[in-house]
Design an enzyme around this catalytic site. Structure first.
Site, PDB file in Angstrom:
ATOM      1  N   GLU A 113       0.758  -1.173  -0.127  1.00 46.07           N
ATOM      2  CA  GLU A 113      -0.044  -0.114  -0.011  1.00 46.07           C
ATOM      3  C   GLU A 113       0.865   1.469   0.007  1.00 46.07           C
ATOM      4  O   GLU A 113       1.562   1.456   0.852  1.00 46.07           O
ATOM      5  CB  GLU A 113      -0.818   0.014   1.199  1.00 46.07           C
TER       6      GLU A 113
ATOM      7  N   ASP B  43      -8.453   1.188  -7.287  1.00 43.04           N
ATOM      8  CA  ASP B  43      -9.145   2.484  -7.735  1.00 43.04           C
ATOM      9  C   ASP B  43      -9.518   2.185  -9.092  1.00 43.04           C
ATOM     10  O   ASP B  43      -9.035   1.614  -9.836  1.00 43.04           O
ATOM     11  CB  ASP B  43      -7.905   3.418  -7.648  1.00 43.04           C
TER      12      ASP B  43
ATOM     13  N   ASP C 106     -16.965  -2.286  -6.145  1.00 42.27           N
ATOM     14  CA  ASP C 106     -18.277  -1.867  -6.000  1.00 42.27           C
ATOM     15  C   ASP C 106     -18.444  -1.017  -7.300  1.00 42.27           C
ATOM     16  O   ASP C 106     -19.535  -0.169  -7.074  1.00 42.27           O
ATOM     17  CB  ASP C 106     -18.223  -1.185  -4.612  1.00 42.27           C
TER      18      ASP C 106
ATOM     19  N   ARG D 220     -12.771  -1.745   4.279  1.00 44.65           N
ATOM     20  CA  ARG D 220     -13.312  -0.140   4.577  1.00 44.65           C
ATOM     21  C   ARG D 220     -14.147   0.032   3.317  1.00 44.65           C
ATOM     22  O   ARG D 220     -15.327   0.547   3.338  1.00 44.65           O
ATOM     23  CB  ARG D 220     -12.310   0.643   4.759  1.00 44.65           C
TER      24      ARG D 220
HETATM   25  C1  LIG Z   1     -10.074   2.322  -3.338  1.00 50.67           C
HETATM   26  S1  LIG Z   1      -8.744   2.011  -2.362  1.00 50.67           S
HETATM   27  C2  LIG Z   1      -9.193   0.237  -1.384  1.00 50.67           C
HETATM   28  C3  LIG Z   1      -8.559  -0.070  -0.120  1.00 50.67           C
HETATM   29  C4  LIG Z   1      -8.767  -1.343   0.586  1.00 50.67           C
HETATM   30  N1  LIG Z   1      -8.542  -2.300  -0.403  1.00 50.67           N
HETATM   31  C5  LIG Z   1     -10.481  -1.313   0.823  1.00 50.67           C
HETATM   32  O1  LIG Z   1     -11.215  -2.093   0.165  1.00 50.67           O
HETATM   33  O2  LIG Z   1     -10.798  -0.538   1.680  1.00 50.67           O
HETATM   34  C6  LIG Z   1      -7.443   1.481  -3.242  1.00 50.67           C
HETATM   35  C7  LIG Z   1      -6.249   1.337  -2.724  1.00 50.67           C
HETATM   36  O3  LIG Z   1      -5.172   0.735  -3.590  1.00 50.67           O
HETATM   37  C8  LIG Z   1      -3.866   1.584  -3.477  1.00 50.67           C
HETATM   38  N2  LIG Z   1      -3.164   1.064  -4.686  1.00 50.67           N
HETATM   39  C9  LIG Z   1      -3.354   1.771  -5.909  1.00 50.67           C
HETATM   40  N3  LIG Z   1      -2.344   1.144  -6.694  1.00 50.67           N
HETATM   41  C10 LIG Z   1      -1.591   0.619  -5.981  1.00 50.67           C
HETATM   42  C11 LIG Z   1      -0.418  -0.185  -6.439  1.00 50.67           C
HETATM   43  N4  LIG Z   1      -0.040  -0.174  -7.603  1.00 50.67           N
HETATM   44  N5  LIG Z   1       0.058  -0.958  -5.241  1.00 50.67           N
HETATM   45  C12 LIG Z   1      -0.470  -1.066  -4.128  1.00 50.67           C
HETATM   46  N6  LIG Z   1      -1.560  -0.485  -3.673  1.00 50.67           N
HETATM   47  C13 LIG Z   1      -2.153   0.352  -4.658  1.00 50.67           C
HETATM   48  C14 LIG Z   1      -4.315   2.913  -3.071  1.00 50.67           C
HETATM   49  O4  LIG Z   1      -3.169   3.650  -2.507  1.00 50.67           O
HETATM   50  C15 LIG Z   1      -5.564   2.528  -2.207  1.00 50.67           C
HETATM   51  O5  LIG Z   1      -5.307   2.689  -0.963  1.00 50.67           O
END
Ligand SMILES: C[S@@+](CC[C@H](N)C(=O)[O-])C[C@H]1O[C@@H](n2cnc3c(N)ncnc32)[C@H](O)[C@@H]1O
Length: 226
Positions: free
Chosen positions: A82, A131, A167, A206
């Site tokens: 992360e 994302d 989602d 979350r």
């Molecule tokens: C929408 S959040 C979801 C967080 C968590 N998985 C949840 O369901 O609550 C997406 C997360 O993916 C992380 N992220 C994006 N690109 C990434 C990468 N290349 N490697 C690791 N994490 C990444 C972002 O920093 C973000 O915290």
């Protein structure tokens, strides 16, 4: 497999707020103890000091899902990736509160860790509410794309599992389409209930809780590496 250097990229923020006292302490004291080494080949022995099963979560957010698995299966080694520092401190707080010794943390791009693991070394890979990058012109930024998927396929053991939750309707359709093109993964779904309901052994996240709280559907996909 595509050349990993062609898929190396990281989008989004690293830090939203100044770290509070505890978070600062966790980053300074605990993170160095549990951090994935920044360079060199990785395996269970280097990460956990012993041979053990390995699972990896991409973008663990604040770490609730990863910690629930790690607490339930202390003999398995969990690697969380992360780049968002406020999320990393969330996971570090759970590790400290629960006294977990089977979690390692990479405060950066998951691709960097995946590349350095041996082929066929992971039991499971989790990608939960990635994302969405919903605009078509940003589709290449989605983690579910051929380059990252090739890497995940290479690092999973045959019979290993890749779990995706989203989602976002655009990401849902995109993921189903991308995964349907692949011969190296088998979709473990027989009925609509299989992707409409969170399986019992799938702790909430979350973002999943936010979506559920707003009454939005969440899709749960389980793919087995052939
Ligand atoms: C929408 S959040 C979801 C967080 C968590 N998985 C949840 O369901 O609550 C997406 C997360 O993916 C992380 N992220 C994006 N690109 C990434 C990468 N290349 N490697 C690791 N994490 C990444 C972002 O920093 C973000 O915290």
């Amino acid at each position: 497999m595509s050349d990993p250097t062609t898929i190396r990229r990281l989008y989004g923020r690293r830090q939203a707020f100044a770290l509070r006292n505890r978070a600062q302490r966790l980053v300074e004291d605990l993170l160095p103890e549990v951090a994935v080494p920044k360079e060199g080949a990785l395996d269970a022995a280097r990460l956990f000091g012993k041979a053990c099963l390995l699972e990896l979560e991409i973008g663990f957010g604040k770490g609730e899902h990863l910690v629930a698995h790690a607490a339930a299966r202390p003999e398995t080694g969990f690697i969380g990736c992360e780049p968002f520092l406020n999320g990393v401190t969330g996971l570090l707080g759970h590790i400290e509160d629960d006294g977990l010794s089977n979690v390692r943390v990479h405060d950066g791009d998951a691709l960097n860790v995946l590349e350095r693991l041996p082929d066929a070394s992971l039991e499971r890979v989790y990608l939960l509410h990635p994302d969405p990058w919903p605009k078509a012109r940003h589709a290449k930024r989605r983690f579910v794309n051929p380059g990252p998927l090739d890497l995940i396929a290479a690092k999973l053991k045959p019979g290993g599992e890749f779990r995706i939750a989203t989602d976002h309707p655009v990401y849902m359709r995109w993921s189903v389409m991308q995964m349907a093109r692949r011969s190296d993964f088998e979709w473990l779904a027989e009925h609509a209930e299989d992707w409409e309901n969170r399986p019992d052994d799938w702790p909430p996240t979350r973002y999943g809780e936010w979506a559920a709280g707003e009454g939005r559907p969440i899709w749960y996909f389980r793919y087995r590496r052939r």
